[in-house]
Scaffold this motif. Structure first.
Motif, mmCIF file in Angstrom:
data_model
loop_
_atom_site.group_PDB
_atom_site.id
_atom_site.type_symbol
_atom_site.label_atom_id
_atom_site.label_comp_id
_atom_site.label_asym_id
_atom_site.label_seq_id
_atom_site.Cartn_x
_atom_site.Cartn_y
_atom_site.Cartn_z
ATOM 1 N N UNK A 1 -9.613 5.690 -1.945
ATOM 2 C CA UNK A 1 -9.557 6.778 -2.682
ATOM 3 C C UNK A 1 -10.936 6.808 -3.313
ATOM 4 N N UNK A 2 -11.495 5.712 -3.699
ATOM 5 C CA UNK A 2 -12.698 5.737 -4.363
ATOM 6 C C UNK A 2 -13.899 6.126 -3.246
ATOM 7 N N UNK A 3 -13.641 5.469 -2.043
ATOM 8 C CA UNK A 3 -14.829 6.024 -1.049
ATOM 9 C C UNK A 3 -14.723 7.563 -0.788
ATOM 10 N N UNK A 4 -13.697 8.168 -0.916
ATOM 11 C CA UNK A 4 -13.481 9.356 -0.715
ATOM 12 C C UNK A 4 -14.142 10.097 -1.857
ATOM 13 N N UNK A 5 -13.804 9.630 -3.120
ATOM 14 C CA UNK A 5 -14.260 10.414 -4.230
ATOM 15 C C UNK A 5 -15.827 10.444 -4.285
ATOM 16 N N UNK A 6 -16.214 8.925 -3.827
ATOM 17 C CA UNK A 6 -17.791 8.824 -3.851
ATOM 18 C C UNK A 6 -18.621 9.909 -2.680
ATOM 19 N N UNK A 7 -17.758 10.014 -1.770
ATOM 20 C CA UNK A 7 -18.221 10.725 -0.645
ATOM 21 C C UNK A 7 -18.303 12.284 -1.167
ATOM 22 N N UNK A 8 -17.410 12.818 -1.942
ATOM 23 C CA UNK A 8 -17.348 14.238 -2.278
ATOM 24 C C UNK A 8 -18.439 14.232 -3.161
ATOM 25 N N UNK A 9 -18.623 13.232 -4.126
ATOM 26 C CA UNK A 9 -19.628 13.409 -4.980
ATOM 27 C C UNK A 9 -21.092 13.529 -4.206
ATOM 28 N N UNK A 10 -21.274 12.653 -3.060
ATOM 29 C CA UNK A 10 -22.506 12.567 -2.485
ATOM 30 C C UNK A 10 -22.788 13.772 -1.852
ATOM 31 N N UNK A 11 -21.755 14.461 -0.856
ATOM 32 C CA UNK A 11 -21.908 15.496 -0.097
ATOM 33 C C UNK A 11 -21.899 16.770 -0.784
ATOM 34 N N UNK A 12 -21.288 16.936 -1.944
ATOM 35 C CA UNK A 12 -21.367 18.114 -2.709
ATOM 36 C C UNK A 12 -20.159 19.002 -1.912
ATOM 37 N N UNK A 13 -20.383 20.135 -1.708
ATOM 38 C CA UNK A 13 -19.059 21.126 -1.340
ATOM 39 C C UNK A 13 -19.051 20.723 0.285
ATOM 40 N N UNK A 14 -17.880 20.075 0.373
ATOM 41 C CA UNK A 14 -17.454 19.370 1.686
ATOM 42 C C UNK A 14 -15.939 19.885 2.273
ATOM 43 N N UNK A 15 -15.744 19.973 3.430
ATOM 44 C CA UNK A 15 -14.657 20.113 3.914
ATOM 45 C C UNK A 15 -14.005 18.884 4.309
ATOM 46 N N UNK A 16 -12.682 18.906 4.678
ATOM 47 C CA UNK A 16 -11.928 17.747 4.784
ATOM 48 C C UNK A 16 -12.497 17.197 6.294
ATOM 49 N N UNK A 17 -12.679 17.814 7.193
ATOM 50 C CA UNK A 17 -13.201 17.534 8.545
ATOM 51 C C UNK A 17 -14.495 16.621 8.295
ATOM 52 N N UNK A 18 -15.588 17.328 7.421
ATOM 53 C CA UNK A 18 -16.650 16.642 7.190
ATOM 54 C C UNK A 18 -16.501 15.348 6.429
#
Length: 158
Positions: free
Chosen positions: A35-52
């Protein structure tokens, strides 16, 4: 102690370190490592799709979706349909998610990666081949796993 016993002790020590860190993360942040890794990735990537997001984290889309479902139910993430392409849905952190992320500890693999990258190339290669051999000897080389050091549930903190 015989060599095979020493190897097994070292493997158990690694498993124990991962387990203790996972429990600490769950207790302190109320999150699992994935969960933490996904949240950090969303923060890092900005507007991101589930595929990305799944590609960036090396998780299957099904796993990423399951984790996002839980994060959304907890109010840390929201999914917003793209204005320009209605087929796309983007994950965004909520204000509560951003606050939780700011207070959350680093994943265990972050420290590992930093230390690993400081090793000489030959030592990195030696470690990689040794761990791959161990994985093969345990019939684990075909498991589909993300590059994260966590044990237990990927969706809920225990």
């Amino acid at each position: 102690m015989e060599r095979h016993e020493e190897v097994l002790v070292a493997i158990r020590q690694i498993i124990r370190a991962i387990d203790l860190h996972s429990k600490k993360l769950s207790k302190n942040a109320g999150l699992t490592g994935p969960q933490l890794i996904l949240m950090r990735s969303i923060q890092e990537l900005g507007e991101v799709t589930i595929r990305e997001l799944s590609k960036h984290t090396n998780m299957s889309q099904a796993t990423a979706t399951t984790i996002l479902d839980r994060l959304e139910r907890n109010g840390y993430v929201q999914r917003i349909r793209s204005v320009s392409d209605k087929r796309k849905v983007h994950a965004h952190l909520t204000d509560e998610g951003l606050k939780l992320l700011a207070d959350a500890p680093q994943p265990l693999q972050q420290d590992f990666v930093e230390r690993f990258q400081k090793l000489e190339d030959w030592e990195q290669s030696l470690l990689l081949s040794s761990v791959q051999r161990l994985s093969s000897m345990m019939n684990a080389e075909n498991y589909d796993v993300a590059p994260m050091l966590e044990i237990g549930s990927i969706t809920k903190a225990e």
